[in-house]
Design a protein around this motif. Structure first.
Motif, mmCIF file in Angstrom:
data_model
loop_
_atom_site.group_PDB
_atom_site.id
_atom_site.type_symbol
_atom_site.label_atom_id
_atom_site.label_comp_id
_atom_site.label_asym_id
_atom_site.label_seq_id
_atom_site.Cartn_x
_atom_site.Cartn_y
_atom_site.Cartn_z
ATOM 1 N N ILE A 117 0.846 -1.204 0.000
ATOM 2 C CA ILE A 117 0.000 0.000 0.000
ATOM 3 C C ILE A 117 0.878 1.249 0.000
ATOM 4 O O ILE A 117 0.618 2.216 -0.715
ATOM 5 C CB ILE A 117 -0.946 -0.007 1.226
ATOM 6 N N PHE A 118 1.964 1.185 0.798
ATOM 7 C CA PHE A 118 2.837 2.350 0.892
ATOM 8 C C PHE A 118 3.705 2.487 -0.367
ATOM 9 O O PHE A 118 3.775 3.539 -0.985
ATOM 10 C CB PHE A 118 3.719 2.220 2.142
ATOM 11 N N ARG A 119 4.329 1.378 -0.778
ATOM 12 C CA ARG A 119 5.296 1.396 -1.875
ATOM 13 C C ARG A 119 4.628 1.737 -3.220
ATOM 14 O O ARG A 119 5.209 2.433 -4.050
ATOM 15 C CB ARG A 119 5.974 0.023 -1.940
ATOM 16 N N PHE A 120 3.416 1.239 -3.433
ATOM 17 C CA PHE A 120 2.796 1.393 -4.754
ATOM 18 C C PHE A 120 1.692 2.441 -4.770
ATOM 19 O O PHE A 120 0.756 2.355 -5.542
ATOM 20 C CB PHE A 120 2.289 0.035 -5.264
ATOM 21 N N ARG A 121 1.796 3.430 -3.870
ATOM 22 C CA ARG A 121 0.833 4.536 -3.927
ATOM 23 C C ARG A 121 1.078 5.313 -5.215
ATOM 24 O O ARG A 121 2.182 5.268 -5.784
ATOM 25 C CB ARG A 121 0.984 5.425 -2.700
ATOM 26 N N ARG A 122 0.041 6.008 -5.669
ATOM 27 C CA ARG A 122 0.122 6.630 -6.991
ATOM 28 C C ARG A 122 1.234 7.658 -7.099
ATOM 29 O O ARG A 122 1.338 8.565 -6.278
ATOM 30 C CB ARG A 122 -1.225 7.281 -7.321
ATOM 31 N N GLU A 178 5.339 9.489 -12.071
ATOM 32 C CA GLU A 178 6.399 8.954 -12.923
ATOM 33 C C GLU A 178 6.402 7.427 -12.984
ATOM 34 O O GLU A 178 7.160 6.844 -13.745
ATOM 35 C CB GLU A 178 7.778 9.485 -12.464
ATOM 36 N N GLU A 179 5.539 6.792 -12.172
ATOM 37 C CA GLU A 179 5.600 5.325 -12.112
ATOM 38 C C GLU A 179 4.240 4.711 -12.447
ATOM 39 O O GLU A 179 3.390 4.577 -11.569
ATOM 40 C CB GLU A 179 6.051 4.877 -10.719
ATOM 41 N N PRO A 180 3.997 4.362 -13.701
ATOM 42 C CA PRO A 180 2.702 3.757 -14.041
ATOM 43 C C PRO A 180 2.619 2.327 -13.497
ATOM 44 O O PRO A 180 3.637 1.725 -13.162
ATOM 45 C CB PRO A 180 2.704 3.756 -15.568
ATOM 46 N N ALA A 181 1.396 1.820 -13.408
ATOM 47 C CA ALA A 181 1.201 0.468 -12.873
ATOM 48 C C ALA A 181 1.761 -0.579 -13.832
ATOM 49 O O ALA A 181 1.824 -0.362 -15.042
ATOM 50 C CB ALA A 181 -0.280 0.219 -12.639
ATOM 51 N N LYS A 182 2.179 -1.709 -13.254
ATOM 52 C CA LYS A 182 2.691 -2.806 -14.076
ATOM 53 C C LYS A 182 1.529 -3.652 -14.581
ATOM 54 O O LYS A 182 0.451 -3.660 -13.989
ATOM 55 C CB LYS A 182 3.609 -3.700 -13.240
ATOM 56 N N PHE A 234 -8.740 0.842 -8.461
ATOM 57 C CA PHE A 234 -7.987 1.910 -7.797
ATOM 58 C C PHE A 234 -6.499 1.622 -7.692
ATOM 59 O O PHE A 234 -5.732 2.469 -7.262
ATOM 60 C CB PHE A 234 -8.588 2.229 -6.427
ATOM 61 N N ALA A 235 -6.072 0.384 -8.046
ATOM 62 C CA ALA A 235 -4.637 0.138 -8.175
ATOM 63 C C ALA A 235 -4.248 0.117 -9.651
ATOM 64 O O ALA A 235 -3.077 -0.074 -9.975
ATOM 65 C CB ALA A 235 -4.255 -1.165 -7.495
ATOM 66 N N ARG A 236 -5.226 0.281 -10.526
ATOM 67 C CA ARG A 236 -5.003 0.200 -11.987
ATOM 68 C C ARG A 236 -4.256 -1.078 -12.348
ATOM 69 O O ARG A 236 -3.299 -1.055 -13.123
ATOM 70 C CB ARG A 236 -4.223 1.427 -12.522
ATOM 71 N N LYS A 237 -4.665 -2.182 -11.739
ATOM 72 C CA LYS A 237 -3.960 -3.451 -11.944
ATOM 73 C C LYS A 237 -4.924 -4.525 -12.433
ATOM 74 O O LYS A 237 -6.085 -4.564 -12.061
ATOM 75 C CB LYS A 237 -3.351 -3.922 -10.614
ATOM 76 N N LYS A 238 -4.388 -5.435 -13.256
ATOM 77 C CA LYS A 238 -5.144 -6.627 -13.600
ATOM 78 C C LYS A 238 -5.243 -7.490 -12.350
ATOM 79 O O LYS A 238 -4.293 -7.555 -11.558
ATOM 80 C CB LYS A 238 -4.401 -7.396 -14.699
ATOM 81 N N LEU A 239 -6.385 -8.152 -12.159
ATOM 82 C CA LEU A 239 -6.517 -9.052 -11.011
ATOM 83 C C LEU A 239 -5.508 -10.172 -11.154
ATOM 84 O O LEU A 239 -5.428 -10.822 -12.200
ATOM 85 C CB LEU A 239 -7.938 -9.619 -10.934
ATOM 86 N N ILE A 258 -1.670 2.995 -6.713
ATOM 87 C CA ILE A 258 -2.829 2.975 -5.819
ATOM 88 C C ILE A 258 -3.313 4.381 -5.490
ATOM 89 O O ILE A 258 -2.544 5.239 -5.069
ATOM 90 C CB ILE A 258 -2.493 2.224 -4.505
ATOM 91 N N GLN A 259 -4.603 4.577 -5.705
ATOM 92 C CA GLN A 259 -5.219 5.869 -5.440
ATOM 93 C C GLN A 259 -6.171 5.689 -4.262
ATOM 94 O O GLN A 259 -7.042 4.824 -4.301
ATOM 95 C CB GLN A 259 -5.991 6.291 -6.686
ATOM 96 N N PHE A 260 -5.993 6.503 -3.203
ATOM 97 C CA PHE A 260 -6.744 6.258 -1.970
ATOM 98 C C PHE A 260 -8.079 6.991 -1.952
ATOM 99 O O PHE A 260 -8.299 7.888 -1.134
ATOM 100 C CB PHE A 260 -5.896 6.623 -0.754
ATOM 101 N N LYS A 261 -8.970 6.627 -2.859
ATOM 102 C CA LYS A 261 -10.336 7.156 -2.787
ATOM 103 C C LYS A 261 -11.088 6.372 -1.714
ATOM 104 O O LYS A 261 -10.687 5.256 -1.349
ATOM 105 C CB LYS A 261 -11.023 6.982 -4.138
ATOM 106 N N THR A 262 -12.209 6.895 -1.247
ATOM 107 C CA THR A 262 -12.941 6.247 -0.147
ATOM 108 C C THR A 262 -13.241 4.769 -0.409
ATOM 109 O O THR A 262 -13.001 3.946 0.474
ATOM 110 C CB THR A 262 -14.227 7.021 0.151
ATOM 111 N N PRO A 263 -13.753 4.381 -1.588
ATOM 112 C CA PRO A 263 -14.034 2.948 -1.764
ATOM 113 C C PRO A 263 -12.783 2.093 -1.609
ATOM 114 O O PRO A 263 -12.832 0.998 -1.048
ATOM 115 C CB PRO A 263 -14.587 2.837 -3.184
#
Lengths: 245, 572
Positions: A42-47, A50-54, B293-298, B363-368
């Motif tokens: 949660i901490f390391r991969f916060r938005r 410069e770092e898009p998701a993998k 909200f993590a913009r990730k594939k499951l 990860i984007q910390f929106k309420t949901p």
């Protein structure tokens, strides 16, 4: 670990406490590991801009191993816990050590009655000593109890013994315990049994053999005036058998 | 109504759902509607209303435990009888009238047709009947609070002979009404379940293959199958119990050869799969929310699906772990210890998959998302403490103590409160076409999750100290009446009151946003699944043009694409 919250006064209490510690350590390890990884992610991969998701499917072998290895390790932990649980269960609930004394425990709305042999040492005879909401026993003595209920389901629970057994109307369920410590402790009813469930409290008095015998002589002289609170099915049968015989 | 074949549906979608439905009166639009979205909302609002009742009950009895014998503000004195009735109905309401209707019925109804891209359930009138019976069941239960003799107080598990005979439970009307209410509720969910399964299997959008179905839809379908397969025996049991109560039959009466333990088997044969009936939709919510909200594939979609199947199957073989000390053959405990510990494996695997999904995310910390992450963190506590109870040896001590109570609240609160809030904040824009306020959402989040732990960690400690459940005043037990233990009870109660107070900002946020919130676009979270291709809120008939599906639901951050999401219905 459990003795920090409540003392242990029975011979098998230690086994249950050790099983509790075993499970707490094994499950606690996985719990702390999972929480640490969760919070690190949660901490390391916060938005960050410069770092898009993998893009990870989780379906390649090299990725699946992160699920498969813990999966197998948890299975190993489960096996250890199952072995421990069965070992303790068999000792407490299935095996019976040599018995020194027998007592009858009867639950009813909303009191516990206890019947123990009088001076003749036999249960279900005229000199039986019966008590209500007070159970007097000897320390370091193995008791077999016969648990009955006259109305609804109750549950006979002595937390310091780590002992619990439901009392089911129409059945007599037997079990055993051996106190290892003198003292006075709570007996609770552990199954909802109606309006007075919250006051269905009793006390157990664990005494040395001498003190217990003193109590017994004193009670035996009174016993004729003491009436049983209720007659149980098994006692009814006993009286019938006597009449028939 | 559903697009059984999508070409047919496409042709009639242009020709007039909207015009046809404009003439509806208020009554036919909101009360006797067959529209899946309206029925979903009816379930949601009924569930929220029942949650307020269940929440008020817990306030009353926790105040009694913290300050025994003192009048509770807004309730009065809590007598032993009132206490029993409060805990019984709190449990019954929270499981059957809050968790079930919100997680299965509200979300299932609202989401399934939208997420699989069709216009309604395949049996809309059965769907309407389902809600009507559900409403009736809630009214019967509420009415039972006011009958002479008072409401039923024999615990939500209703063990006979206590529940079966008025001379034992002293509630000659309350007890049968409780059974009737629960039985009606089962009928309602059987009808709903038929719809969820049939609709998902038959009315999916063109191109949506089995592995393209979003996880939450799978979870609700599997939960419905579990419910329908397990509820039959309990339904039979409920009718036997009702006959025992009202016609003096003796199914559970040992005096005439009946067996009280039979009820326990029927109850828990349903009762344990029921845990997974509510858990699975909550896991589904979390899958949808964390991927967006993590913009990730499951991570490992198929593994999630297979572990769900495994959980569902094993859940039918664990029921007797509720009965280790109930007088069943002691050898049975060994068998059920093994099956119970086995079920920890797929559940642990599912949680690992969700945590792995966060790896490499943005990860984007929106309420949901906050609520979904809190679900993972808190549910883990419920999961590991379950092992102490599934292991027969330790269950001898912990059975029916506050350790059990704290354990299952650490599973049910994350399921029915935390995950449900994640769902409400996430789908609110689709439900009402407006956004909820983020600031007040975060206030609500912290105000709910922090006090939650301060309620139940003290209760774990009380359970370890040997405190049993359903006792209205611990002063009758000298070992439990110590000041240290009383302080734990007071901490739990104070935390509960704080948690309840923090629901006020939620309710205000919910109702104000419904009318005054910022207008939501069709896809405010940039999500892939089909419900976001419909307008917000979707009109009757849902889609202007029925979507076609080209890919699985969780294609986020695919390399080489400009956007970090790739809707299921987008051709390129």
């Amino acid at each position: 670990m459990l003795t920090h919250f409540i003392e242990n006064a029975s011979s098998f209490g230690q086994d249950i406490d050790s099983l509790f510690s075993l499970i707490t350590i094994l499950a606690g390890f996985w719990f702390i590991l999972a929480e640490l990884i969760l919070f690190y992610f949660i901490f390391r991969f916060r938005r960050k801009k410069e770092e898009p998701a993998k893009y990870v499917t989780g379906e390649k072998k090299s990725e699946m191993k992160w699920i498969k290895i813990p999966h197998h390790l948890i299975l190993v932990c489960d096996v250890a816990i199952v072995i421990g649980a069965i070992f303790v269960w068999v000792k407490v609930k299935q095996d019976t050590p040599p018995i020194d004394e027998e007592i009858r425990v009867i639950g009813q709305q909303w009191a516990w009655s206890f019947v123990q042999p009088g001076p003749d040492g036999l249960l279900d005879t005229a000199d039986d000593i019966s008590t209500v909401d007070k159970l007097h026993i000897k320390v370091d003595t193995t008791y077999r109890f016969h648990l009955e209920s006259v109305d609804v389901v109750h549950s006979f629970s002595v937390p310091v013994f780590r002992l619990k057994q439901d009392a089911v109307p129409g059945r007599t369920i037997s079990g055993w315990f051996k106190a290892t410590k003198e003292g006075e402790f709570d007996i609770q009813c552990a199954e909802m049994c109606g309006l007075g469930h919250g006051v269905m409290a009793a006390r157990i008095f664990i005494q040395s053999e001498e003190k217990h015998n003193e109590w017994m002589t004193a009670s035996a002289s009174r016993t004729n005036s003491t009436q049983l609170l209720a007659t149980t099915p098994s006692q009814k049968n006993k009286t019938k058998q006597k009449q028939n015989g | 109504m559903a697009n059984l074949s999508s070409s047919e549906a496409l042709s009639h979608s242009d020709s007039g759902h909207d015009t046809h439905h404009e003439k509806m009166s208020f009554w036919s639009k909101y009360v006797f509607s067959t529209d899946h979205k309206v029925i979903g909302m009816q379930y949601l609002f009924t569930g929220m209303f029942m949650a307020l009742i269940g929440g008020f009950m817990v306030y009353a009895f926790r105040m009694q435990l913290a300050f025994p014998g003192e009048a509770v503000p807004g309730f009065g004195n809590v007598s032993a009888g009132a206490y029993n009735a409060l805990v019984t109905n709190h449990g019954t309401i929270m499981i059957f009238w809050v968790a079930m209707p919100v997680l299965i019925a509200a979300l299932g109804n609202f989401l399934i047709p939208l997420m699989i891209g069709c216009d309604d359930m395949v049996f809309p009138k059965i769907n309407r009947l389902s809600y009507q019976i559900f409403l009736l069941s809630a009214l019967v239960l509420i009415a039972s609070f006011f009958v002479p003799g008072g409401p039923f107080g024999g615990a939500w598990t209703a063990y006979p002979p206590l529940s079966a005979q008025a001379k034992f439970n002293l509630t000659p009307l309350g007890a049968p009404m409780w059974v009737i209410a629960v039985a009606l509720e089962f009928v309602a969910f059987l009808l709903g379940g038929i719809n969820f399964i049939t609709t998902t299997m038959n009315a999916r959008a063109k191109g949506m293959k089995m592995y393209d179905i979003p996880i939450i839809v799978w979870m609700i379908v599997i939960a419905s199958i579990l419910f329908m397969a397990s509820v039959g025996p309990l339904m039979a049991g409920a009718i036997m119990l009702l006959f025992d109560q009202t016609l003096s039959t003796n199914f559970f009466n040992p005096e005439y050869g009946g067996d009280p333990v039979l009820w326990q088997h029927l109850f828990w044969f349903f009762g344990h799969p029921e845990v997974y009936v509510v858990l699975l939709p909550a896991m589904g919510i979390v899958a949808e929310v964390i991927t967006v909200f993590a913009r990730k594939k499951l991570f490992a979609y198929k593994t999630v699906l297979y572990t769900t199947f495994a959980t569902g199957v094993i859940s039918f073989f664990v029921w007797a772990h509720h009965q280790f000390i109930s007088g069943i053959d002691p050898r049975m405990a060994n068998v059920f210890t093994i099956t119970t510990l086995l079920i920890s494996v797929p559940i642990a695997e599912m949680l690992f998959v969700y945590i792995a999904t966060l790896y490499g995310g943005s990860i984007q910390f929106k309420t949901p998302m906050l609520f979904a992450l809190a679900f993972l963190a808190e549910f883990l506590i419920g999961g590991v403490t379950g092992i102490h109870l599934g292991a027969s040896g330790t269950d001898i001590y912990f059975h029916d103590t506050y350790f059990v109570l704290a354990h299952f609240h650490y599973t049910f609160v994350p399921i029915a409160i935390i995950a449900v809030f994640a769902a409400i904040y996430y789908w609110f824009p689709k439900m009402f076409g407006r956004m909820m306020n983020e600031f007040w959402g975060k206030v609500h989040f912290w105000g709910t999750v922090i006090p939650f732990n301060f309620i139940f960690i003290p209760l774990f400690m009380l359970g370890m100290a040997g405190q049993h459940r359903r006792i209205y005043n611990y002063n009758h037990f000298p070992d439990l009446a110590t000041p240290e233990l009383q302080n734990l009870r007071i901490i739990a109660t104070v935390a509960l009151v704080i948690m309840l107070l923090f629901q006020i900002p939620f309710l205000v946020n919910f109702f104000v946003s419904m009318f005054k919130g910022k207008k939501a676009e069709a896809n405010p979270w940039k999500a892939n699944t089909l419900e976001w291709t419909a307008p917000s809120p979707p009109p009757h008939g849902n889609f202007k043009v029925f979507p076609e599906v080209y890919r699985p639901p969780y294609e986020y951050s695919v390399p080489g694409r400009k956007e970090d999401y790739w809707p299921q219905d987008s051709k390129d």
